[in-house]
Write a protein that holds these residues in place. Structure first.
Motif: not given
Length: 377
Positions: A133-136, A233-238
């Protein structure tokens, strides 16, 4: 080049990893025991001489000991830290006997014992989900970055930039999905859907095979396509997705650990790869030097390993207790004291042997044996 963490940093980092994980593990046992009405006599972080201790209003002695290599909760009715039943519990007054561990049903005892390992696994999911959640979350798109010369992929005409859409009709979302399908199907012709320059086409491709042989003479054929990923890639996480991502990552770590253990048992990987407390301490220091995210990720890995190892059906470990309670539930009577005594002695011998082995491996990884051989020579 990253500097060495030094001895003090290594020791402090090791304590910062092991201390909270042991506390979380034992707190799992303690909280479920309280919920089941069992009185805890001692809650100890570490073994050996006490550094600090206090007694709460329930009569539980909370202690911090000198050797931070584990911990334990001693419940009423236990004979020692290994949770062996003290025969004297039957002579306790009725009120005290009702609060002892042996007085509880087999299902309650199983819940108390299982709580420690499972809270370690849950704690790892919490850490991994928080990091995601913080870094993806790292996602490796199924786009080919390189093709190995002479590989099955080169023979099939695959090129860098090709995207694998599906294999055998299974959608490929991550590059790791390719390996999970192909590795189990060497030389097997599989239908692929590929996207190249915006156009999609189907093609049947047979992966090559890598041959491995274990110590028992068994031959393993592992499928190998011969492609490498392009980018990660770093994917955003809710916040709602984070626990799911954390759980998936924990499952991946556990699967990798099981695979590695199986390869060591069958001889496809050397026993020297097994590490112990000294190696954990060394890597703890390195992870601390790399920053908070790396340190937390390493803590999650150790938490998963701690939970998994404790679930192994080895006497003295939580999994050993669960094994005997399962037998008790099946036969509707406890395992005989003689069998329990034999099992605990065997389990202790096994654990001490493993500890000796991993300590020898740790010292070898630090170059001690090579230095000694040069001095003797």
């Amino acid at each position: 080049m990253m500097s060495s963490p030094g001895f003090l940093m290594t020791v402090l980092a090791f304590i910062a990893v092991i201390g909270p994980l042991v506390f979380v593990h034992e707190m799992g046992h303690y909280l479920v025991a309280r919920w089941c009405g069992v009185r805890a006599e001692v809650f100890s972080i570490g073994f050996g001489p006490e550094i600090a201790a206090w007694v709460d209003r329930r009569g539980t002695r909370w202690r911090i000991a000198a050797l931070p290599l584990g911990g334990y909760v001693k419940f009423a009715g236990d004979m020692g830290v290994a949770s062996q039943t003290d025969p004297a519990w039957l002579a306790l007054p009725a009120a005290e006997r009702a609060q002892s561990f042996p007085a509880k049903s087999v299902w309650q005892r199983m819940a108390i014992v299982a709580a420690g390992p499972f809270i370690n696994l849950a704690f790892a999911v919490l850490i991994l989900g928080g990091l995601a959640m913080t870094y993806g979350a790292p996602v490796s798109e199924p786009v080919i970055g390189r093709v190995a010369a002479g590989s099955a992929a080169e023979k099939a005409g695959l090129k860098p930039g090709d995207r694998i859409i599906s294999i055998m009709g299974r959608q490929i979302d991550d590059f790791r999905d390719i390996s999970s399908i192909v590795s189990l199907r060497p030389d097997e012709l599989l239908p692929y859907e590929i996207e190249r320059n915006g156009s999609r086409f189907g093609q049947d491709i047979a992966a090559g095979a890598r041959i491995e042989k274990d110590r028992f003479g068994n031959i393993y054929r592992i499928g190998l396509l011969g492609v490498g990923s392009s980018t990660v890639k770093l994917q955003p996480v809710g916040i709602l997705e984070a626990p799911v991502v954390g759980f998936k990552q924990a499952v991946d770590v556990t699967r990798t650990g099981l695979d590695g253990m199986g390869q060591i048992i069958t001889g496809r990987r050397p026993v020297t790869e097994m590490g112990g407390p000294l190696k954990i301490a060394d890597i703890s220091g390195q992870a601390a030097m790399m920053g908070g995210a790396s340190f937390l990720f390493f803590m999650a890995l150790i938490s998963i390993n701690l939970g998994f190892i404790n679930l192994l059906p080895i006497p003295m470990l939580d999994g050993g207790h669960l094994f005997f309670y399962a037998i008790e539930a099946a036969q509707r009577r406890p395992v005989s004291p003689q069998v329990m005594e034999w099992a605990y002695r065997s389990g202790m011998a096994l654990l001490l042997s493993l500890m000796l082995l991993v300590t020898i491996n740790d010292l070898g990884s630090f170059g001690l044996w090579k230095s000694l051989s040069r001095l003797i020579g």
